[in-house]
Design a protein around this motif. Sequence first.
Motif: not given
Lengths: 364, 190
Positions: A64-70, A89-104
């Motif tokens: 995969x080219x990106x990993x979604x962090x839900x 990111x410490x390991x060099x993976x390319x995470x896709x950070x999800x931000x949900x408006x529900x909690x913040x």
Amino acid sequence: MAHFDENPLGPHLPLDPLPGHSSLGRLERVLRRGEFAVTAELNPPDSANPEDVYERAAIFDGWVDGINAVDASGANCHMSSVGICALLTRMGYAPIMQIACRDKNRIAIQGDVLGAAAMGVCNIMCLTGDGVQAGDQPGAKPVFDLDCMSLLETVRIMRDNAKFLSGRKLTTPPKVFLGAAINPFAPPYDFRPYRLAKKIEAGAQFVQSQYCFDVPMFREYMKKVRDLGLHEKCYILVGVGPMASAKTAKWIRSNVPGIHIPDQIIARLEGAQDQKKEGKQLCIDIINEVKEIEGVSGIHVMAYRQEEYVAEIVHESGVLKGRKPWTREPNPVDSLVAERLEEARAGKEQNQQEMAEIAAHHPH
Amino acid sequence: MADPKPGNAAPAKKAATGAYTPAGVSPNRRARHKYTVRLWAVRHSRFFEWFYNRFAAAFLLLHPVWKLFGYERVERPITFVERHVKGFLFDCRMCGQCALSSTGMSCPMNCPKQLRNGPCGGVRANGNCEVEPDMPCVWVQAWKGSQNMVNGNAIMNVQKPVNQSLRETSSWLRVTAEAAAARETAGRDA
């Protein structure tokens, strides 16, 4: 040799900037090169152990080219997306950070965006989030201070204008590739393409869709998207995934909001000898159909609790066309260090002078 | 507990255990039973658009009056009237920054997620809300309403986030004051 999408000084470091790119990440490079991208969703652990995250990410290695962090998907509590991204990111993976408006609220979100970008997160996906009623804690207070559109705009302003929403200046803006979600399979159907147009206007550069089980419906949607010229302004990744059985599919259809599964899909699963295998085959068939649709730039594989099949699905569908996405290779020095540690533990005498000599004149 | 609402896994699971759950409970508010007036207003969005344009012009004409009494002093009675008129017609939530003309006369603050820029991905196949299974989705209605309106394309504008400090204030007076200020600066420039 290191992968061409890797900083030679270390995989966890940002890549060199390229013209026209808004982030220093791998996913944007892959998409802008015109390659068919594959992203997957990491099942967030219910633990405080970093190894759980690394194990779950390692399953996708090289596929995969990106990993979604839900971000608490389905309003269920899990490890936070910021935390998962920090580890990845410490390991060099390319995470896709999800931000949900529900909690913040907007204060927390803008802080998280800066923190994440500082840790090396290059892709941020802006979501509204499921309602709290869907999750394990229906008594929680729903925040929804921003919505996905104003969230996109907020992060875009932070990146392009180097300003907070309040207008206060940032000394270093977050360099992120902005994503959003689309669901072509929920009413009002004729508004959906315009909603994508709005998201692009607000700042979306790539979108991932909800599970696609109804290919004709998706084709119809894409036709409208092409008429509006939206596929040229934004990369569209189609959400796909295997269904474990007809029973699961039925449960999802009636209990998870926003997922549309036509009857013939369920009939096909029910009619199969091995439903799990059929679910996987169905996913591959759908990938093969959607990849031919003009304007589709990639797939987003959501194999919840079947993550081990992602590699197989991607391989069998052949969407990578022999390309090998970045994979985490162990550091060549690691084995040497492990060996020395072992020797030290065994109490073996180490000649410091001799070792210093080797290190100075015969580097690895 | 009556039948558990389909589409909500957690409440359905709780209901299956036999535990007592009061009827019509929602995380946001007690679910209303009727949306008749609100839906009627959306069906007549074109009339309301026409009416509001006249009404806003009249309010602007009265600008010297508001100025004479002072905007701060008329704020309370006007807010009272606005809350009840719009509350009756649109189930207004008094966010203080009315977007009705951009949302097909369907108040977006009635959405349990208070989305101001379009429907979320959870809309049910029958066009009802994901959170409140009995309520027609505010944004499905908004899209229908905007199709009837002359200036329905305003639904394509990206709305700014809600300024929570303007809650419970009069949107009518703010719009009028802003229009009057704009008119004055335009007059001065000319």
